[in-house]
Design an enzyme around this catalytic site. Structure first.
Site, PDB file in Angstrom:
ATOM      1  N   LYS A  76       6.630  17.831  50.777  1.00 46.05           N
ATOM      2  CA  LYS A  76       7.232  19.164  50.944  1.00 46.05           C
ATOM      3  C   LYS A  76       8.459  19.055  51.838  1.00 46.05           C
ATOM      4  O   LYS A  76       8.388  18.508  52.947  1.00 46.05           O
ATOM      5  CB  LYS A  76       6.211  20.124  51.566  1.00 46.05           C
ATOM      6  CG  LYS A  76       5.083  20.480  50.614  1.00 46.05           C
ATOM      7  CD  LYS A  76       4.045  21.333  51.283  1.00 46.05           C
ATOM      8  CE  LYS A  76       4.503  22.747  51.555  1.00 46.05           C
ATOM      9  NZ  LYS A  76       3.412  23.573  52.126  1.00 46.05           N
TER      10      LYS A  76
HETATM   11  C1  E4P Z   1       2.837  26.908  51.622  1.00 46.79           C
HETATM   12  O1  E4P Z   1       3.652  26.145  51.207  1.00 46.79           O
HETATM   13  C2  E4P Z   1       3.113  27.737  52.788  1.00 46.79           C
HETATM   14  O2  E4P Z   1       3.346  26.868  53.845  1.00 46.79           O
HETATM   15  C3  E4P Z   1       2.007  28.676  53.131  1.00 46.79           C
HETATM   16  O3  E4P Z   1       1.355  29.081  52.002  1.00 46.79           O
HETATM   17  C4  E4P Z   1       2.427  29.847  53.972  1.00 46.79           C
HETATM   18  O4  E4P Z   1       1.391  30.783  54.005  1.00 46.79           O
HETATM   19  P1  E4P Z   1       1.291  31.912  55.134  1.00 46.79           P
HETATM   20  O5  E4P Z   1       2.471  32.810  54.978  1.00 46.79           O
HETATM   21  O6  E4P Z   1       0.008  32.603  54.844  1.00 46.79           O
HETATM   22  O7  E4P Z   1       1.287  31.187  56.448  1.00 46.79           O
END
Ligand code: E4P
Length: 226
Positions: free
Chosen positions: A86
């Site tokens: 990522k």
């Molecule tokens: C995924 O890539 C994100 O980091 C994550 O889903 C963010 O989720 P949140 O807004 O619930 O922290």
């Protein structure tokens, strides 16, 4: 549409895997921080639980392209080549994505709030673009509609990038993603339960058991009612 778990809690992951058809696990640095263990130890354990075929997504921390690239190489070495790296969708991230995608590294472009970010990530060679549905809502915009627009942009035949929608606050948002043909969603353990929780379903199932037991006796099933 692929379904992934957005968490690094081993017990929660095991519980979800026992019941739900899941395609993998996503993490981010904040999720790993909650596990309070060495990140490689946790990610390695998740990999051993989900198996080699399932998707595992883990994020770089560096903010400069050269460092992101070096970090991605080390992550791949330790977590396996099938791991999705990522990378935040910032200018330095786009630079890193172009290099890493040309090397065949699997990339999830993350921290996506706008359709233009998703478009740029796709042009930089990302395999997934990950919009944050609920966080977009919290900016006073419509996360579901933004994500649908991203999907429309990426529908171009020459584009291999899929949407991996993230950050949900309810199961209806996930359903909207299903209905629109989004590539994948990643969902927290709390939202997983809401994908199927429905008291009418439980009432119907309980009534079937009660009626059958009236017919054949307490505890009887089709196994032993001959
Ligand atoms: C995924 O890539 C994100 O980091 C994550 O889903 C963010 O989720 P949140 O807004 O619930 O922290």
């Amino acid at each position: 549409m692929k379904l992934l778990i957005d968490d690094a809690n081993i017990e929660k992951i095991k519980k979800i895997l026992e019941f739900y058809p899941v395609d993998g696990v996503t993490t981010n640095p904040s999720i790993l921080a909650k596990a309070k263990r060495n990140p490689y130890e946790v990610l390695g354990e998740i990999r051993s639980i989900i198996g080699e075929e399932a998707e595992l997504h883990a994020q770089v921390i560096s903010l400069k392209a050269d460092d992101m690239i070096e970090e991605a190489h080390i992550m791949q070495k330790n977590l396996g080549k099938s791991t999705y790296i990522k990378i935040p969708t910032i200018p330095e991230g786009l630079k890193a994505m172009q290099v890493l995608s040309s090397e065949g590294v699997k990339i999830t472009a993350t921290s996506i709030y706008t359709p233009l970010q998703a478009w740029l990530a796709a042009k930089a060679g990302a395999d997934y673009a990950a919009p944050y549905v609920n966080r977009i809502d919290n900016l006073g915009a419509n996360g579901v509609e933004h994500t649908k627009m991203m999907q429309d942009i990426l529908r171009d035949k020459s584009c291999h990038t899929k949407i991996l929608a993230a950050s949900f606050k309810n199961s209806y948002q996930v359903q909207e993603m299903c209905a629109y043909g989004i590539g994948a969603v990643t969902v927290s353990p709390e939202i997983f339960e809401n994908l199927i929780k429905n008291s009418s379903v439980n009432e119907a199932v309980t009534a079937f058991v009660r009626d059958f037991e009236k017919l054949c006796g307490k505890g009887k099933t089709m196994k032993d009612c001959m």
